[in-house]
Scaffold this active site. Structure first.
Site, PDB file in Angstrom:
ATOM      1  N   ASP A  22      27.085 -21.849  49.517  1.00 57.33           N
ATOM      2  CA  ASP A  22      25.851 -22.076  50.089  1.00 57.33           C
ATOM      3  C   ASP A  22      25.005 -22.976  49.376  1.00 57.33           C
ATOM      4  O   ASP A  22      25.866 -23.642  48.477  1.00 57.33           O
ATOM      5  CB  ASP A  22      25.019 -20.620  49.873  1.00 57.33           C
ATOM      6  CG  ASP A  22      24.956 -20.097  48.516  1.00 57.33           C
ATOM      7  OD1 ASP A  22      25.386 -20.712  47.483  1.00 57.33           O
ATOM      8  OD2 ASP A  22      24.596 -19.091  48.195  1.00 57.33           O
ATOM      9  N   LYS A  81      30.486 -20.453  56.117  1.00 56.06           N
ATOM     10  CA  LYS A  81      29.816 -19.431  55.060  1.00 56.06           C
ATOM     11  C   LYS A  81      29.887 -18.104  55.590  1.00 56.06           C
ATOM     12  O   LYS A  81      30.278 -17.197  54.393  1.00 56.06           O
ATOM     13  CB  LYS A  81      28.504 -19.958  54.868  1.00 56.06           C
ATOM     14  CG  LYS A  81      27.921 -19.435  53.598  1.00 56.06           C
ATOM     15  CD  LYS A  81      26.540 -19.965  53.251  1.00 56.06           C
ATOM     16  CE  LYS A  81      25.546 -19.377  54.257  1.00 56.06           C
ATOM     17  NZ  LYS A  81      23.852 -19.871  53.948  1.00 56.06           N
TER      18      LYS A  81
END
Length: 208
Positions: free
Chosen positions: A137, A119
């Site tokens: 996310d 991420k």
């Protein structure tokens, strides 16, 4: 591309815009560390800490050579600050030792750095270098599933599913658009479908 997806993306662009302001930084390594700091913390907390942090550690070498305790003191207001301070120092050491002081530009290389997961790497590559990637996310994962765009059980699976659904020019901005939408309307506790501009296109109207 599915017409429903086209309409949702159009609404997201009109509602939340197509660009965002990034964290305070002058160099790529600073942006990478700011993104690391933002994990499980608010952007506001990070933004408030950055000016003093960069003033004390203006170069990647300064951060690499810093005392852990001094880094901790500058980021104490941020969640998980002890672990983040350790990763920040180690990450900067690796940037110097393994990449001649320059933050790498590939996913595989970024993932070798302390504290950098997929991420963080995706978000950094898009914000620093404009390299298209989808940062998944909790907001992106939740809303993508509610819209029927993805069914993956983990962020990486959802990332690959979204790559097939979304046009490449939308990959970078889908993250902040769905974050804004997830904070304001499609929250984790309750999906406020009655005031959602995407309601007519949503496959899974949950938690009503």
């Amino acid at each position: 591309m599915n017409e429903k997806v086209v309409q949702v993306l159009k609404i997201l662009d009109e509602t939340y815009g197509v660009t965002k302001e990034g964290f305070l930084h002058k160099e790529p390594w600073q942006l990478l560390l700011a993104i690391m700091l933002s994990a499980q913390s608010t952007d506001k907390q990070v933004e408030e800490a950055l000016p003093a942090l960069w003033e004390r550690f203006p170069t990647v070498a300064d951060m690499a050579n810093a005392q852990i305790e001094e880094i901790e003191e500058k980021i104490r207001s941020i969640g998980l600050y002890k672990n983040k301070a350790k990763n920040m120092k180690k990450c900067c050491q690796q940037i110097i030792e393994n990449f001649s002081g320059e933050v790498p530009k590939t996913m595989d290389e970024l993932l070798t750095l302390a504290g950098v997961g997929r991420k963080t790497a995706n978000l950094f590559l898009s914000d620093a270098y404009g390299i298209e990637g989808i940062t998944v996310d909790t907001h992106v994962m939740r809303i993508s599933k509610r819209l029927g765009w993805a069914n993956g059980k983990n962020p990486e699976q959802v990332e690959y599913e979204l790559q097939k659904v979304l046009p490449k020019e939308h990959w970078i901005r889908i993250n902040f658009q769905l974050i804004y939408h997830g904070r304001a309307i499609c929250t984790s506790r309750k999906a406020h479908c009655e005031r959602c501009m995407l309601e007519r296109y949503c496959d899974k109207k949950l938690e009503k």
